[in-house]
Design an enzyme around this catalytic site. Structure first.
Site, PDB file in Angstrom:
ATOM      1  N   GLU A  86      78.472  61.166  35.273  1.00  0.00           N
ATOM      2  CA  GLU A  86      79.620  61.964  34.848  1.00  0.00           C
ATOM      3  C   GLU A  86      80.834  61.101  34.560  1.00  0.00           C
ATOM      4  O   GLU A  86      81.179  60.223  35.350  1.00  0.00           O
ATOM      5  CB  GLU A  86      80.012  62.930  35.978  1.00  0.00           C
ATOM      6  CG  GLU A  86      78.873  63.777  36.457  1.00  0.00           C
ATOM      7  CD  GLU A  86      79.037  65.210  36.015  1.00  0.00           C
ATOM      8  OE1 GLU A  86      79.897  65.465  35.151  1.00  0.00           O
ATOM      9  OE2 GLU A  86      78.303  66.060  36.541  1.00  0.00           O
ATOM     10  N   CYS A  99      88.400  59.338  34.338  1.00  0.00           N
ATOM     11  CA  CYS A  99      87.771  59.283  35.662  1.00  0.00           C
ATOM     12  C   CYS A  99      86.322  58.841  35.486  1.00  0.00           C
ATOM     13  O   CYS A  99      85.535  59.508  34.818  1.00  0.00           O
ATOM     14  CB  CYS A  99      87.840  60.666  36.312  1.00  0.00           C
ATOM     15  SG  CYS A  99      87.025  60.761  37.910  1.00  0.00           S
ATOM     16  N   CYS A 106      75.548  60.000  45.335  1.00  0.00           N
ATOM     17  CA  CYS A 106      76.380  59.329  46.345  1.00  0.00           C
ATOM     18  C   CYS A 106      75.695  59.406  47.700  1.00  0.00           C
ATOM     19  O   CYS A 106      75.163  60.450  48.066  1.00  0.00           O
ATOM     20  CB  CYS A 106      77.746  60.012  46.428  1.00  0.00           C
ATOM     21  SG  CYS A 106      78.906  59.171  47.526  1.00  0.00           S
ATOM     22  N   CYS A 110      80.074  63.605  52.524  1.00  0.00           N
ATOM     23  CA  CYS A 110      81.270  64.431  52.732  1.00  0.00           C
ATOM     24  C   CYS A 110      80.903  65.910  52.540  1.00  0.00           C
ATOM     25  O   CYS A 110      80.294  66.280  51.538  1.00  0.00           O
ATOM     26  CB  CYS A 110      82.380  64.018  51.775  1.00  0.00           C
ATOM     27  SG  CYS A 110      82.804  62.273  51.923  1.00  0.00           S
ATOM     28  N   CYS A 113      81.983  68.046  49.275  1.00  0.00           N
ATOM     29  CA  CYS A 113      81.801  67.458  47.938  1.00  0.00           C
ATOM     30  C   CYS A 113      80.427  67.762  47.377  1.00  0.00           C
ATOM     31  O   CYS A 113      79.409  67.609  48.054  1.00  0.00           O
ATOM     32  CB  CYS A 113      82.003  65.951  48.017  1.00  0.00           C
ATOM     33  SG  CYS A 113      81.778  65.124  46.437  1.00  0.00           S
ATOM     34  N   CYS A 330      87.804  67.309  41.007  1.00  0.00           N
ATOM     35  CA  CYS A 330      87.415  66.465  42.145  1.00  0.00           C
ATOM     36  C   CYS A 330      86.334  67.133  42.967  1.00  0.00           C
ATOM     37  O   CYS A 330      86.463  68.296  43.340  1.00  0.00           O
ATOM     38  CB  CYS A 330      88.590  66.219  43.080  1.00  0.00           C
ATOM     39  SG  CYS A 330      89.990  65.453  42.313  1.00  0.00           S
TER      40      CYS A 330
HETATM   41  N1  SAH Z   1      83.653  58.325  47.047  1.00  0.00           N
HETATM   42  C1  SAH Z   1      84.996  58.022  46.657  1.00  0.00           C
HETATM   43  C2  SAH Z   1      85.236  58.364  45.221  1.00  0.00           C
HETATM   44  C3  SAH Z   1      85.181  59.855  44.909  1.00  0.00           C
HETATM   45  S1  SAH Z   1      86.811  60.348  44.729  1.00  0.00           S
HETATM   46  C4  SAH Z   1      85.970  58.673  47.610  1.00  0.00           C
HETATM   47  O1  SAH Z   1      85.523  59.370  48.511  1.00  0.00           O
HETATM   48  O2  SAH Z   1      87.161  58.448  47.526  1.00  0.00           O
HETATM   49  C5  SAH Z   1      86.742  61.995  44.782  1.00  0.00           C
HETATM   50  C6  SAH Z   1      87.973  62.570  45.457  1.00  0.00           C
HETATM   51  O3  SAH Z   1      87.810  63.966  45.424  1.00  0.00           O
HETATM   52  C7  SAH Z   1      88.070  62.178  46.911  1.00  0.00           C
HETATM   53  O4  SAH Z   1      89.394  61.927  47.285  1.00  0.00           O
HETATM   54  C8  SAH Z   1      87.551  63.397  47.637  1.00  0.00           C
HETATM   55  O5  SAH Z   1      88.138  63.524  48.902  1.00  0.00           O
HETATM   56  C9  SAH Z   1      87.948  64.509  46.698  1.00  0.00           C
HETATM   57  N2  SAH Z   1      87.065  65.672  46.772  1.00  0.00           N
HETATM   58  C10 SAH Z   1      85.755  65.685  47.055  1.00  0.00           C
HETATM   59  N3  SAH Z   1      85.288  66.940  47.030  1.00  0.00           N
HETATM   60  C11 SAH Z   1      86.328  67.741  46.722  1.00  0.00           C
HETATM   61  C12 SAH Z   1      86.469  69.151  46.519  1.00  0.00           C
HETATM   62  N4  SAH Z   1      85.438  69.975  46.637  1.00  0.00           N
HETATM   63  N5  SAH Z   1      87.696  69.621  46.184  1.00  0.00           N
HETATM   64  C13 SAH Z   1      88.732  68.775  46.041  1.00  0.00           C
HETATM   65  N6  SAH Z   1      88.646  67.449  46.195  1.00  0.00           N
HETATM   66  C14 SAH Z   1      87.459  66.936  46.544  1.00  0.00           C
END
Ligand code: SAH
Length: 345
Positions: A86, A99, A106, A110, A113, A330
């Site tokens: 993506e 982005c 991954c 988390c 996510c 995100c």
């Molecule tokens: N793995 C890295 C890069 C991904 S960044 C990291 O964790 O930083 C993606 C960003 O989106 C991260 O800051 C994460 O906390 C945020 N994110 C993940 N899932 C999300 C969601 N469902 N809603 C909003 N933000 C989210």
């Protein structure tokens, strides 16, 4: 045959072999990254016999989704094995944001996510990371040398678990003789892989650092980001305090607000204290919902109150969700195709 994209000048010299004069490697490098050609046949400076017989490794769009807010999400096909990754462009008259992804899927688990649900399929090569930037710049006529484009490595994957390729790609993307972005306009975001943050700090050319903080206590962070069991919150904060910042550089802390979980005023005050001695900015992100994500969005009142409390001490912004309707926001990147979209507004 190895693809040329992702090779630096030394790699190109090696690939071309000793029979080809060394300056040809420079011409290849220039064609690949500064001119951003999609076909070597276009490169008049190269003798005909050198223009063929190489595979560029460029990415192609398997799918394109455009949001009502102008955000475009691409599923780009990786020529090596046909997997897709993506890449999202959020256009803005002043400053567009690109982005990009660092892995297919991954391995970090988390809980909020969608990408996490895929697990890790594989790391991207340096060429596949550079290839995303080239694809979008060419497609949208963006000039990487202008001040109007930022790159964030916040797509699929945990970039610091693929640091070698991320740094190699960064060198090419930020090389004035290469793609030509300024490293000041590039940010890498991590869930908090502590030893790799230290390694990143030592790199000669590196993007800026963003940390997905997302919690105000160890216990809370373990529950939503289980990686905290391995890399504790206190140690994460410590490594950030010691991170070698350039003049005027900040570390960005991203904080996903999960309704009723980490969005209280007490959380906001704890975040302020945690980041007290760090040159920090805070980016608040209201949860972007998705199928199977067991959390709620925060109320507007919570977002405003959290923002106001942090803002008293630390520059703090609320990130505008972009492309939610096409699963481009995100935490929503999961190779989702149109027929799987559910109504989430
Ligand atoms: N793995 C890295 C890069 C991904 S960044 C990291 O964790 O930083 C993606 C960003 O989106 C991260 O800051 C994460 O906390 C945020 N994110 C993940 N899932 C999300 C969601 N469902 N809603 C909003 N933000 C989210």
């Amino acid at each position: 045959m190895a693809s040329l994209l992702g090779m630096d000048e030394n790699d190109l010299r090696e690939t071309l072999g000793t029979k080809v004069p060394a300056y040809r490697a420079k011409q290849f490098y220039d064609a690949l990254y500064r001119q951003r050609v999609s076909n070597l046949e276009e490169v008049a400076a190269l003798p005909l016999e050198l223009r063929s017989g190489h595979q560029l490794g460029s990415l192609e769009a398997a799918e394109t989704y455009t949001s009502s807010d102008g955000t475009t999400r691409y599923l780009l096909r990786l020529p090596e094995d046909g997997r897709t990754v993506e890449t999202v462009l959020m256009p803005d008259p002043n400053r567009s944001t690109l982005c990009i992804s660092s892995q297919v899927g991954c391995p970090v688990d988390c809980q909020f996510c969608l990408t996490a649900k895929m697990g890790l399929e594989r790391n991207l090569t340096a060429g596949e990371i550079v290839g995303q930037v080239l694809y979008v710049c060419n497609k949208h006529g963006l000039d990487p040398r202008s001040q109007h484009v930022n790159i964030v490595m916040m797509g699929m994957g945990e970039p610091l678990l693929n640091l070698k390729n991320v740094l190699k790609a960064t060198k090419i993307i930020c090389d004035d003789r290469g793609v030509g972005f300024s490293p000041k306009r590039m940010t890498v975001s991590t869930a908090g892989i502590i030893p790799k943050i230290e390694e990143l700090g030592q790199a000669k050319v590196r993007p800026k650092l963003a940390i997905s903080l997302n919690a105000s206590t160890e216990e809370q962070r373990v529950a939503i980001m289980p990686i905290t069991r391995k890399y504790h919150l206190a140690d994460l904060i410590k490594v950030c305090k010691e991170f070698p910042l350039k003049p005027r550089e900040h570390i960005t802390f991203e904080y996903v607000l999960l309704g009723g979980v980490n969005d209280t005023d007490a959380d906001a005050r704890r975040v302020t204290r945690l980041l007290g001695n760090i040159r920090a900015k805070v980016n608040l992100i209201a949860l972007n919902p998705g199928p199977g994500i067991p959390f709620e969005m925060p109320t507007e009142e919570r977002v405003a109150s959290f923002h106001a409390i942090v803002m008293e001490k630390i520059p703090c912004f609320v990130r505008k969700p972009r492309g939610r309707d096409i699963y481009a926001a995100c935490g929503q990147l999961k190779k989702m195709a149109a027929e799987e979209f559910v109504h989430i507004h």
